[in-house]
Motif scaffolding. Structure first.
Motif, mmCIF file in Angstrom:
data_model
loop_
_atom_site.group_PDB
_atom_site.id
_atom_site.type_symbol
_atom_site.label_atom_id
_atom_site.label_comp_id
_atom_site.label_asym_id
_atom_site.label_seq_id
_atom_site.Cartn_x
_atom_site.Cartn_y
_atom_site.Cartn_z
ATOM 1 N N PHE A 1 63.092 -14.833 28.614
ATOM 2 C CA PHE A 1 64.022 -14.968 27.485
ATOM 3 C C PHE A 1 64.086 -16.422 27.032
ATOM 4 C CE2 PHE A 1 68.422 -16.172 26.344
ATOM 5 C CZ PHE A 1 68.596 -15.427 25.192
ATOM 6 N N PRO B 1 66.461 -12.839 18.611
ATOM 7 C CA PRO B 1 66.587 -13.793 19.715
ATOM 8 C C PRO B 1 67.094 -13.116 20.994
ATOM 9 C CG PRO B 1 68.438 -14.017 18.247
ATOM 10 C CD PRO B 1 67.586 -12.924 17.685
ATOM 11 N N SER B 2 66.412 -12.077 21.434
ATOM 12 C CA SER B 2 66.815 -11.400 22.662
ATOM 13 C C SER B 2 65.549 -10.927 23.365
ATOM 14 C CB SER B 2 67.703 -10.208 22.333
ATOM 15 O OG SER B 2 67.016 -9.318 21.489
ATOM 16 N N PHE B 3 65.690 -10.546 24.616
ATOM 17 C CA PHE B 3 64.488 -10.113 25.329
ATOM 18 C C PHE B 3 64.781 -9.113 26.431
ATOM 19 C CE2 PHE B 3 61.406 -10.421 28.771
ATOM 20 C CZ PHE B 3 60.253 -10.116 28.082
ATOM 21 N N TYR B 4 63.927 -8.121 26.579
ATOM 22 C CA TYR B 4 63.831 -7.314 27.804
ATOM 23 C C TYR B 4 62.402 -6.799 27.885
ATOM 24 C CZ TYR B 4 64.291 -2.965 25.003
ATOM 25 O OH TYR B 4 64.115 -1.947 24.104
ATOM 26 N N ARG C 1 60.265 5.886 31.272
ATOM 27 C CA ARG C 1 61.672 5.684 30.911
ATOM 28 C C ARG C 1 62.265 6.938 30.291
ATOM 29 N NH1 ARG C 1 61.716 -0.538 28.588
ATOM 30 N NH2 ARG C 1 61.931 -1.547 30.619
ATOM 31 N N LYS D 1 62.946 9.316 33.020
ATOM 32 C CA LYS D 1 64.117 8.900 33.800
ATOM 33 C C LYS D 1 65.412 9.315 33.093
ATOM 34 C CE LYS D 1 66.274 4.750 34.712
ATOM 35 N NZ LYS D 1 66.266 3.295 34.768
ATOM 36 N N GLN D 2 65.427 9.135 31.777
ATOM 37 C CA GLN D 2 66.592 9.546 30.988
ATOM 38 C C GLN D 2 66.847 11.035 31.135
ATOM 39 O OE1 GLN D 2 69.092 8.203 29.316
ATOM 40 N NE2 GLN D 2 68.287 6.282 30.143
ATOM 41 N N GLU E 1 59.263 2.953 37.430
ATOM 42 C CA GLU E 1 59.624 2.100 36.291
ATOM 43 C C GLU E 1 59.637 0.641 36.714
ATOM 44 O OE1 GLU E 1 63.695 2.191 35.174
ATOM 45 O OE2 GLU E 1 63.341 1.585 33.106
ATOM 46 N N GLU F 1 57.391 -2.339 35.219
ATOM 47 C CA GLU F 1 58.005 -3.543 34.624
ATOM 48 C C GLU F 1 57.449 -4.803 35.270
ATOM 49 O OE1 GLU F 1 62.438 -1.918 33.265
ATOM 50 O OE2 GLU F 1 62.227 -3.186 35.035
ATOM 51 N N TYR G 1 72.853 -10.591 37.707
ATOM 52 C CA TYR G 1 72.000 -10.022 36.667
ATOM 53 C C TYR G 1 70.662 -9.615 37.269
ATOM 54 C CZ TYR G 1 69.778 -9.017 32.278
ATOM 55 O OH TYR G 1 69.154 -8.344 31.272
ATOM 56 N N PHE H 1 69.142 -1.468 36.022
ATOM 57 C CA PHE H 1 68.976 -0.700 34.796
ATOM 58 C C PHE H 1 68.429 -1.630 33.717
ATOM 59 C CE2 PHE H 1 73.219 -2.410 34.877
ATOM 60 C CZ PHE H 1 73.457 -2.842 33.585
ATOM 61 N N VAL H 2 67.914 -1.061 32.631
ATOM 62 C CA VAL H 2 67.281 -1.877 31.600
ATOM 63 C C VAL H 2 68.352 -2.469 30.697
ATOM 64 C CG1 VAL H 2 65.556 -1.926 29.771
ATOM 65 C CG2 VAL H 2 65.345 -0.287 31.646
ATOM 66 N N SER H 3 68.261 -3.754 30.459
ATOM 67 C CA SER H 3 69.196 -4.380 29.522
ATOM 68 C C SER H 3 68.504 -5.554 28.848
ATOM 69 C CB SER H 3 70.458 -4.837 30.244
ATOM 70 O OG SER H 3 70.118 -5.774 31.226
ATOM 71 N N GLU H 4 68.989 -5.863 27.654
ATOM 72 C CA GLU H 4 68.325 -6.848 26.810
ATOM 73 C C GLU H 4 69.132 -8.148 26.829
ATOM 74 O OE1 GLU H 4 68.441 -5.548 22.774
ATOM 75 O OE2 GLU H 4 66.815 -6.881 22.148
ATOM 76 N N ILE H 5 68.498 -9.236 27.249
ATOM 77 C CA ILE H 5 69.208 -10.511 27.331
ATOM 78 C C ILE H 5 69.476 -11.052 25.929
ATOM 79 C CG2 ILE H 5 69.157 -12.868 28.230
ATOM 80 C CD1 ILE H 5 67.201 -11.901 30.327
ATOM 81 N N LEU H 6 70.716 -11.433 25.667
ATOM 82 C CA LEU H 6 71.074 -11.959 24.346
ATOM 83 C C LEU H 6 71.376 -13.445 24.389
ATOM 84 C CD1 LEU H 6 73.560 -9.140 23.280
ATOM 85 C CD2 LEU H 6 71.131 -9.305 22.747
ATOM 86 N N ASN H 7 71.839 -13.906 25.531
ATOM 87 C CA ASN H 7 72.223 -15.318 25.608
ATOM 88 C C ASN H 7 72.271 -15.755 27.071
ATOM 89 O OD1 ASN H 7 73.086 -17.833 24.642
ATOM 90 N ND2 ASN H 7 75.228 -17.301 25.013
ATOM 91 N N VAL I 1 74.801 -14.932 32.040
ATOM 92 C CA VAL I 1 73.846 -14.207 31.193
ATOM 93 C C VAL I 1 74.602 -13.130 30.431
ATOM 94 C CG1 VAL I 1 71.771 -12.768 31.175
ATOM 95 C CG2 VAL I 1 72.033 -14.561 32.899
ATOM 96 N N LYS J 1 70.625 -1.180 27.802
ATOM 97 C CA LYS J 1 69.769 -0.249 27.060
ATOM 98 C C LYS J 1 69.923 1.155 27.631
ATOM 99 C CE LYS J 1 67.180 -1.894 24.210
ATOM 100 N NZ LYS J 1 67.555 -2.099 22.768
ATOM 101 N N GLU J 2 70.588 1.269 28.785
ATOM 102 C CA GLU J 2 70.908 2.570 29.381
ATOM 103 C C GLU J 2 72.147 2.385 30.256
ATOM 104 O OE1 GLU J 2 67.624 3.726 31.843
ATOM 105 O OE2 GLU J 2 67.562 1.808 32.861
#
Lengths: 474, 339
Positions: free
Chosen positions: A96, A139-142, A155, A158-159, A179, A183, B74, B79-85, B97, B102-103
């Motif tokens: 990120f 401006p975000s990341f995963y 994924r 998994k859901q 998963e 990743e 963190y 689980f999947v999550s999107e870092i914003l800051n 963080v 995302k879930e």
């Protein structure tokens, strides 16, 4: 060459640096590791760049404000970059940070004018693209689904398992584990690819640190109306040398700092003058401006022509350290010894000594001063020594006398401790060779309203012991 | 949408059901389709509680919720999550963080432990699109519920505090009374806001402000407060000593005693009651906004009050909604002040 903390503090350079308004942790780090330039052409090139930054700050002000605003968001990711260089795998937080950094770098490029092409930021668009597979420009990341088709499928599955009823716990754990390894594979691959850009990112980090510092420096130069120094082969010349720190203290009391002219054109210069006449301030200002000159600043004077030196020594009353368990005399003489060693090695030094050998007996003290002057005068140095001793002046050294108490003004109004500085003329007068040191200690004591008996008795002893010496001033 | 953007949940004691309360309000606000953020007061490097040796609880977060926690927790999440800051301030557990889930998943929350950082963190979460931010406050530390930090507060109380129901009601009511202190009028508030740390007197006629001491804990001379004084402003901690000192004035009823906000009042219950009995009135610069009380009738040792009796006793003396989130966790009932 890094600068010693002691020197920075004793001459007041830390005060100057504290006035710089850098925007980012990078700029702050740059100030901590400020390098001392020795080569003439290096300093001349730095002056040229500083002029570009001054133009940026004064003429392209709105552009510069945007530029500084973006730099303020930049974080120091050098640790992460080094990890990449070592081919380590980064985690999401580090990825990120790299994404944000590459984004800000691209945005900064728009705000760099042509005349600052020396900043030369490496293009990191490919880095951003690697971290933005879905092309969202956010401006975000995963670890995005787009990185691998298999990950997307896992994924989804998994859901489905998680929302089904009843939940097949074993299957859920299996899928989550799958998963997780997918990743990790993506992180590994990304880190591999990004490692190619590690050096470019490190380059940009150092450029931005420099840009942040230089912008703050340019604003500082404009605010305090500093002068652009002329780089010269030899000699150190100042016209109207002033001291920002002292000036700011004085201005609080509605007073002004009186600038002085000084020229160091011979190896040794001796300054004599009454107490309170600003000799120490001159020494500190000389050290300060030499440091500023060789770290790429403009200078606190109207004009300045300076030659770079290899090292600067400032030995003053308050630079002494008790840490080593030495007496003040021992400490001083060891410091002086160090200076002499350096100059005997042919090093070009600026040596500033305040009241040399004042803490020992006057007979030996004088002899030491004369000896130091005569040794230093044979070397390629610029030394300034202040003293109260008589009979140390010789043809080996240039002599300045501080003008001192303005006799014309005394008596015109009441003198108090608070306004005594108004009655002192701080300018330096060049004397030819052999003049005596001024004797104004008793005059000052009288002005300070010291007990009359002390003064009359002192005067009595003075006339008793004075046979053929210099009586007053000259 | 009302103006409450940040809500802190603070407990009067451990095991008063703060976490259940947090989960309840997460559920409640989520059902209203509010973009929700959650964070927590930092725990200064300990993931297990040193008193009871229980783990700091994991909080359930749902898809699209925004949460902020330290780097350490963190990295531990599953689980999947999107870092914003990623914040700048460094604590023992790393930086803070902020991310969007995302879930659904479980996470240990531990945000900044310094109030000014917490304020910054809440503001950044709001900027990232949260409509409301829930702050899991510290146990027996009310600082996060200061109106300086969050707009509104929820107070958790319960049998863990004391097994004497009278005492439980008394202590809870005292905190509620403090949280309900009335604000001074706008004009006075503006004048007082410019004064720094210390104890100040303000003359009734001239509005002339004079500093009695640099810090209330240093003590001050009550005789310095004259009959012409209109306001005594205490910018700092209000201890029992301070209130006792004020009680010695025989014209107490004519004075306005002003404190910055209720979290600065550390005087014990009895002293405060004596102060009120003598017709003293505390006012605040920044009023708090208490929206609900949650109760946990069961103590960690297993003893349990009757939930209804306890609620009724509390409702009798407290005007804000009182709920037992486990018993009557009816998330469809409206909450005045929350939605």
């Amino acid at each position: 060459m890094p600068l010693s903390r002691d020197l920075i503090e004793s001459c007041g350079f830390d005060y100057i640096l504290s006035l710089l308004e850098v925007q980012s942790p990078l700029g702050r780090k740059y100030i901590k590791n400020l390098s001392f330039m020795v080569q003439q052409d290096e300093i001349a090139a730095e002056i040229h760049k500083t002029k570009a930054f001054i133009r940026f700050v004064s003429q392209d002000h709105s552009m510069q404000e945007e530029f500084s605003k973006i730099i303020g968001h930049i974080k120091d990711i050098s640790q992460t970059c080094h990890k990449l260089e070592l081919k380590e795998t980064l985690d999401d937080i580090q990825l990120f940070e790299i994404k944000i950094f590459s984004m800000l770098c691209s945005r900064l490029e728009e705000y760099i004018p042509e005349y600052m092409d020396f900043l030369n930021l490496k293009n990191l668009k490919d880095v951003f693209a690697l971290l933005d597979p879905a092309n969202l420009c956010m401006p975000s990341f995963y670890i995005y689904d787009e990185y691998s088709e298999e990950l997307t499928q896992v994924r989804k599955r998994k859901q489905q398992i998680a929302t089904a009823f009843p939940v097949d716990e074993q299957e859920l754990i299996n899928t989550a584990a799958l998963e997780n390894s997918l990743e990790n594979a993506v992180r590994k691959e990304l880190s591999q690819k990004l490692s190619d850009y590690a050096s470019a990112m490190i380059h940009n980090l150092s450029m931005l640190a420099y840009a942040d510092f230089s912008t703050a420096k340019a604003i500082f130069i404009l605010n305090f109306k500093l002068c652009c120094p002329e780089v010269s082969e030899q000699g150190i010349y100042f016209e109207q040398l002033f001291n920002i720190e002292l000036d700011s203290i004085l201005s609080k009391n509605q007073k002004k700092f009186q600038p002085v002219d000084i020229a160091l054109d011979r190896p040794v210069t001796v300054i004599t003058g009454a107490n309170m006449s600003g000799k120490t301030v001159v020494l500190k200002s000389l050290a300060l401006n030499q440091l500023m000159f060789q770290t790429g600043f403009f200078l606190c004077a109207k004009t300045a022509r300076i030659t770079p030196v290899e090292s600067v020594f400032l030995i003053t009353k308050d630079s002494q350290s008790m840490d080593e368990g030495l007496s003040s005399y021992a400490f001083e003489i060891l410091k002086v010894n160090e200076c002499i060693k350096h100059s005997q090695n042919g090093e070009k030094c600026l040596i500033l000594i305040d009241e040399l050998a004042r803490t020992t007996n006057p007979q030996e003290g004088k002899a030491i001063v004369r000896s130091v002057i005569s040794i230093l005068s044979e070397h390629n140095v610029y030394a300034v020594i202040t003293t109260h001793y008589d009979g140390v002046l010789s043809k080996d050294a240039k002599h300045y006398r501080v003008c001192g108490i303005r006799k014309d003004k005394i008596g015109s109004s009441k003198i108090k401790r608070e306004n005594i500085t108004d009655y002192i003329d701080y300018s330096l007068i060049s004397e030819d060779g052999w003049a005596c040191v001024p004797k104004e200690a008793l005059t000052i004591a009288r002005l300070l309203d010291v007990d009359n008996e002390l003064i009359t008795r002192a005067e009595m002893f003075l006339t008793e012991g004075q046979k053929g010496g210099c009586a007053d001033g000259k | 949408m009302n103006s409450i953007k940040s809500i802190s949940i603070v407990g009067l004691e451990k095991n008063t059901g703060k976490t259940q309360a947090l989960n309840f309000f997460i559920d409640y606000l989520r059902r209203k389709n509010i973009c929700l953020g959650v964070t927590s007061i930092g725990i200064d490097g300990e993931s297990t509680d040193q008193v009871t040796l229980t783990q700091k609880p994991r909080i359930r977060v749902y898809k699209d919720m925004i949460f902020s926690t330290c780097e350490k927790f963190y990295r531990e999440k599953n689980f999947v999550s999107e870092i914003l800051n990623v914040g700048e301030d460094m604590s023992a557990l790393g930086r803070t963080v902020t991310a969007r889930a995302k879930e659904d998943g479980m996470i240990i929350l531990s945000g900044p432990s310094i109030m000014s950082w917490m304020k910054k963190n809440i503001d950044s979460m709001l900027q990232l699109g949260c409509e409301k931010v829930l702050v899991d406050g510290a146990i027996s530390r009310l600082s996060s519920s200061s109106p300086d930090v969050t707009d509104a507060m929820i107070l958790s109380t319960g049998a863990a505090l004391t097994l004497d129901m009278n005492e439980l009601v008394r202590q809870t009511k005292y905190k509620v009374d403090l949280a309900s202190l009335k604000p001074v009028d706008k004009l006075t508030s503006m004048a007082l806001a410019t004064l720094g740390q210390g104890v100040w007197t303000i003359e009734r006629e001239s509005m002339y402000a004079k500093k009695l001491t640099d810090s209330p804990s240093l003590g001050f001379c009550a005789s310095d407060i004259k009959r012409s004084t209109g306001i005594v402003y205490i910018n700092g901690v209000v201890s029992s000593k301070v209130l006792k000192n004020l009680c010695s004035l025989d014209f107490l009823r004519d004075l306005q005693i002003v404190v910055t906000d209720f979290t600065k009042v550390f005087a014990d219950h009895l002293t405060y009651e004596i102060f009120v009995k003598k017709a003293g009135e505390l006012k605040v610069l920044n009023p708090a906004n208490l929206v609900a009380i949650t109760v946990n009738p069961t103590s960690p040792s297993g003893y349990s009050f009757n939930s209804e009796t306890l609620k009724n006793r509390l409702r009798h003396v407290i005007s804000v909604p009182v709920i037992d989130v486990l018993k009557d966790g009816d998330i469809d009932a409206p909450f005045p002040g929350l939605d």
